[in-house]
Design an enzyme around this catalytic site. Structure first.
Site, PDB file in Angstrom:
ATOM      1  N   LYS A  51     -66.147  52.189 112.004  1.00 37.25           N
ATOM      2  CA  LYS A  51     -66.531  51.481 113.402  1.00 37.25           C
ATOM      3  C   LYS A  51     -66.455  50.094 113.187  1.00 37.25           C
ATOM      4  CE  LYS A  51     -67.989  51.556 117.543  1.00 37.25           C
ATOM      5  NZ  LYS A  51     -67.142  51.870 118.701  1.00 37.25           N
ATOM      6  N   ASN A  55     -64.107  47.692 115.724  1.00 32.82           N
ATOM      7  CA  ASN A  55     -64.415  46.331 116.441  1.00 32.82           C
ATOM      8  C   ASN A  55     -63.963  45.193 116.118  1.00 32.82           C
ATOM      9  OD1 ASN A  55     -66.215  48.007 117.975  1.00 32.82           O
ATOM     10  ND2 ASN A  55     -68.085  47.520 116.653  1.00 32.82           N
ATOM     11  N   ARG A 129     -69.316  34.036 127.720  1.00 35.80           N
ATOM     12  CA  ARG A 129     -70.649  34.454 126.913  1.00 35.80           C
ATOM     13  C   ARG A 129     -70.477  34.054 125.334  1.00 35.80           C
ATOM     14  NH1 ARG A 129     -71.341  38.358 131.128  1.00 35.80           N
ATOM     15  NH2 ARG A 129     -70.438  39.878 129.621  1.00 35.80           N
TER      16      ARG A 129
END
Length: 169
Positions: A51, A55, A129
């Site tokens: 994973k 990502n 952000r």
């Protein structure tokens, strides 16, 4: 996929995978009967690294400011595969048991994804952000260096993601 209003759009069935330990069994019991499937894994380290690799390669989307459709470019596919091979070497050094096919499987997943698929890190970048670059990409570089594994792609991507997140400039 994080939306501009801070909601999350799940394109798949909610699923949580946890290590097969007593504490995780309590979480599974708490979520029993909900729409979220909980799976317990005896090889959680391998699942977590797989994973993480998925990502991490999504960091390329941030740098290009593009969604998953960008992976249809042969040059991006080649870069993604090289980066995933780098991450695979680090993952294995850290104890993950992952097949040689994992990088191609991850890239194939991006090829099958809707061209407009975004990721939370891309949404964060587009909304100006702070980015989760360290836990997605910096970890590969850090662990690679600690294991004596060359990380030439990480050594370029990580500073660019950090600068995009934190500046200055």
């Amino acid at each position: 996929q994080r939306e501009p209003d801070a909601s999350v759009w799940l394109r798949a069935t909610p699923r949580l995978t946890l290590p097969d330990v007593p504490q995780a069994k309590r979480v599974a019991e708490a979520l029993s009967g909900t729409r979220c499937t909980v799976e317990l894994s005896s090889d959680f380290i391998s699942l977590a690294w797989r994973k993480l690799l998925q990502n991490a390669v999504a960091g390329l989307m941030v740098l290009a400011n593009r969604r998953a459709g960008m992976f249809s470019r042969p040059d991006i596919t080649a870069l993604a595969l090289a980066y995933l091979q780098e991450g695979l070497a680090v993952a294995r050094a850290e104890g993950a048991t992952l097949n040689d096919s994992v990088p191609q499987e991850i890239v194939d997943g991006f090829h099958r994804a809707p061209a407009d698929l975004g990721t939370s890190i891309l949404a964060d970048r587009q909304a100006n952000r702070p980015l989760e670059w360290d836990i997605r990409n910096g970890v590969i570089q850090r662990y690679g260096h600690a294991q004596g594994i060359p990380t030439p792609i990480s050594d370029v991507l990580v500073p660019l993601l950090a600068a995009g997140s934190e500046g200055p400039g």
